[in-house]
Design an enzyme around this catalytic site. Structure first.
Site, PDB file in Angstrom:
ATOM      1  N   LYS A 124       0.842  -1.251  -0.008  1.00 61.85           N
ATOM      2  CA  LYS A 124       0.081   0.074  -0.052  1.00 61.85           C
ATOM      3  C   LYS A 124       0.692   1.132  -0.122  1.00 61.85           C
ATOM      4  CE  LYS A 124      -4.225  -1.592   1.399  1.00 61.85           C
ATOM      5  NZ  LYS A 124      -5.494  -1.414   2.354  1.00 61.85           N
ATOM      6  N   LYS A 207      -4.786  -9.414  -6.410  1.00 61.06           N
ATOM      7  CA  LYS A 207      -5.934  -9.640  -5.677  1.00 61.06           C
ATOM      8  C   LYS A 207      -7.043  -8.716  -6.044  1.00 61.06           C
ATOM      9  CE  LYS A 207      -6.334  -7.740  -1.427  1.00 61.06           C
ATOM     10  NZ  LYS A 207      -6.906  -7.398  -0.387  1.00 61.06           N
ATOM     11  N   LYS A 210     -11.130  -3.383  -3.521  1.00 61.62           N
ATOM     12  CA  LYS A 210     -11.962  -2.110  -3.943  1.00 61.62           C
ATOM     13  C   LYS A 210     -11.276  -0.958  -4.227  1.00 61.62           C
ATOM     14  CE  LYS A 210     -13.392  -3.024   1.308  1.00 61.62           C
ATOM     15  NZ  LYS A 210     -11.999  -3.114   1.812  1.00 61.62           N
TER      16      LYS A 210
HETATM   17  N1  AQP Z   1      -9.734 -10.541  -3.360  1.00 63.56           N
HETATM   18  C1  AQP Z   1     -10.004 -11.100  -2.190  1.00 63.56           C
HETATM   19  N2  AQP Z   1     -10.245 -12.481  -1.919  1.00 63.56           N
HETATM   20  C2  AQP Z   1     -10.570 -12.829  -0.972  1.00 63.56           C
HETATM   21  N3  AQP Z   1     -10.807 -12.281   0.501  1.00 63.56           N
HETATM   22  C3  AQP Z   1     -10.542 -10.895   0.385  1.00 63.56           C
HETATM   23  N4  AQP Z   1     -10.723  -9.884   1.234  1.00 63.56           N
HETATM   24  C4  AQP Z   1     -10.476  -8.798   0.767  1.00 63.56           C
HETATM   25  N5  AQP Z   1     -10.297  -8.990  -0.742  1.00 63.56           N
HETATM   26  C5  AQP Z   1     -10.301 -10.309  -0.889  1.00 63.56           C
HETATM   27  C6  AQP Z   1     -11.062 -10.299   2.838  1.00 63.56           C
HETATM   28  O1  AQP Z   1     -11.930  -9.229   3.000  1.00 63.56           O
HETATM   29  C7  AQP Z   1     -11.921  -8.985   4.108  1.00 63.56           C
HETATM   30  C8  AQP Z   1     -11.971  -7.525   4.422  1.00 63.56           C
HETATM   31  O2  AQP Z   1     -10.880  -6.985   3.915  1.00 63.56           O
HETATM   32  P1  AQP Z   1     -10.344  -5.301   4.221  1.00 63.56           P
HETATM   33  O3  AQP Z   1     -11.277  -4.530   3.588  1.00 63.56           O
HETATM   34  O4  AQP Z   1     -10.212  -5.118   5.613  1.00 63.56           O
HETATM   35  O5  AQP Z   1      -9.257  -4.972   3.513  1.00 63.56           O
HETATM   36  P2  AQP Z   1      -8.344  -5.685   2.190  1.00 63.56           P
HETATM   37  O6  AQP Z   1      -7.926  -6.879   2.687  1.00 63.56           O
HETATM   38  O7  AQP Z   1      -7.246  -4.735   1.867  1.00 63.56           O
HETATM   39  O8  AQP Z   1      -9.464  -5.476   1.004  1.00 63.56           O
HETATM   40  P3  AQP Z   1      -9.647  -4.589  -0.065  1.00 63.56           P
HETATM   41  O9  AQP Z   1     -10.686  -4.907  -0.904  1.00 63.56           O
HETATM   42  O10 AQP Z   1      -8.095  -4.889  -1.014  1.00 63.56           O
HETATM   43  O11 AQP Z   1      -9.476  -3.176   0.388  1.00 63.56           O
HETATM   44  P4  AQP Z   1      -8.409  -1.943   0.041  1.00 63.56           P
HETATM   45  O12 AQP Z   1      -8.583  -1.801  -1.397  1.00 63.56           O
HETATM   46  O13 AQP Z   1      -9.213  -0.998   0.625  1.00 63.56           O
HETATM   47  O14 AQP Z   1      -7.290  -2.455   0.554  1.00 63.56           O
HETATM   48  C9  AQP Z   1     -10.588  -9.478   4.715  1.00 63.56           C
HETATM   49  O15 AQP Z   1     -10.758 -10.746   5.441  1.00 63.56           O
HETATM   50  C10 AQP Z   1      -9.938  -9.655   3.573  1.00 63.56           C
HETATM   51  O16 AQP Z   1      -8.928 -11.076   3.691  1.00 63.56           O
END
Ligand code: AQP
Length: 344
Positions: A124, A207, A210
């Site tokens: 990040k 991955k 969002k």
């Molecule tokens: N691509 C994914 N596949 C499986 N699980 C996922 N999670 C996120 N992306 C995937 C799981 O969703 C939960 C919440 O995640 P988060 O919002 O706390 O943060 P993150 O993992 O950083 O998710 P994003 O979507 O990638 O958010 P941003 O873009 O803001 O960083 C966790 O249990 C995560 O494992």
């Protein structure tokens, strides 16, 4: 009880997990996290506690109005997917100050070297780490506090969060060791199912996220049927047909991703998907996947839209959830302060 859940004799079983309201919910969040939260709500023997981690979200810039909307939309996503506020505690992190208070103690327990090794920080912060917020660097200590302020024994997460749960255990172990107590549990991650790492539709090595700048890389839980079908039609694949055995998906990340998504949505094994579809070209498989995705996601997105017409009701649910959460968190914080030597 979910397959990977084994209870520690010293601590009553309790499930905690959170999602950042840092954008709209994706299919990755749904399959990797929320769908499994719903299963655990039915199966786990202790409390199930689910959170919108808004304080984590602001470790990178969030427009205030967007953050408010995204927090309510995430709450709507949890409820529309099957989290029942009468059975689980549902709230946003900033309403329970004990998370931040315990995080400060953990900032003093965790070591700089531990934080520097976290791959999420490296991803990040990118090349410009000097310009990243201190909050982004300390993110894992706040996450440890989210979990341990409830003495949570099990945390369902996607694969990407495994390293942070290991750090949570390191913090708990160092705190227990330094103060000569057995106060914080060794929390177990629960990483199960076909979709613990849903990948970008545009790049099988990244991955689904969002905050990816490309909307075509993800399926949003609010996408309509045509948008879902269009994104799956354009999803990157290779020219080979589907294999008949799952071993044939090795070194084919995009193909494997679409098969994993199908398996997770249909609640069947990857082996079953390939044995039923082996030999088919992706031009035949993709429409089936679109139909399944729309069948599963459309009722959730319709219910989310309905709930979003009543934001005041969402706010009431979150306030009630925060009150319930505090009844567990406040005594654990007070005991932590006593152990550390704070006068009260
Ligand atoms: N691509 C994914 N596949 C499986 N699980 C996922 N999670 C996120 N992306 C995937 C799981 O969703 C939960 C919440 O995640 P988060 O919002 O706390 O943060 P993150 O993992 O950083 O998710 P994003 O979507 O990638 O958010 P941003 O873009 O803001 O960083 C966790 O249990 C995560 O494992």
């Amino acid at each position: 009880m979910s397959e990977g859940v084994q209870t520690s004799p010293a601590f009553a079983p309790r499930v905690f997990s959170g999602i950042q309201p840092s954008g709209g919910l994706t299919l990755g969040n749904y399959l990797g996290a929320i769908k499994r939260f719903v299963q655990m709500q039915g199966d786990a023997p202790g409390e199930t506690i689910f959170c919108m981690v808004d304080m984590h979200a602001i470790t990178v810039w969030q427009d205030p109005e967007a953050l408010r909307r995204q927090t309510r939309e995430l709450a709507a996503g949890y409820i529309a997917s099957g989290i029942n506020p009468a059975r689980s505690i549902l709230f946003n992190q900033s309403q329970v100050a004990e998370h931040a208070q315990l995080a400060w103690i953990f900032n003093c327990v965790a070591r700089m070297g531990w934080m520097k090794r976290m791959t999420q920080f490296k991803d990040k912060a990118g090349k410009n780490a000097e310009n990243a917020s201190l909050g982004l660097f300390g993110y894992p200590a706040l996450m440890a506090a989210d979990i341990l302020i409830y003495h949570a024994t099990h945390v369902p997460v996607g694969e990407d969060q495994k390293q942070h749960i290991e750090l949570t255990r390191d913090i708990a172990a160092k705190f227990n060791h330094d103060y000569g107590v057995d106060f914080f549990p060794m929390t177990e991650p629960v990483i199960e199912g076909a979709a613990t790492r849903v990948m970008s539709l545009r790049d099988g090595s990244k991955k689904m996220s969002k905050s990816d700048p490309s909307d075509a890389s993800r399926i949003n839980m609010t996408d309509d049927a045509d948008t879902i079908a269009g994104k799956i039609r354009k999803a990157k694949t290779d020219p080979e047909p589907l294999p008949s055995e799952s071993a044939g998906l090795k070194d084919r990340p995009e193909a494997r991703n679409l098969v994993n998504i199908y398996a997770a949505l249909a609640d069947i094994s990857v082996d079953q998907v390939v044995s039923e579809n082996g030999g088919q070209p992706f031009s035949a498989f993709k429409p089936k996947l679109s139909e399944l995705a729309v069948e599963k996601l459309a009722p959730i997105s319709a219910e989310m839209a309905r709930l979003m017409t009543q934001p005041d009701e969402i706010d009431v649910i979150l306030r009630q959830g925060a009150t319930q959460a505090r009844t567990i968190a406040a005594p654990i914080l007070q005991q932590t302060y006593d152990i550390v030597g704070m006068v009260r």
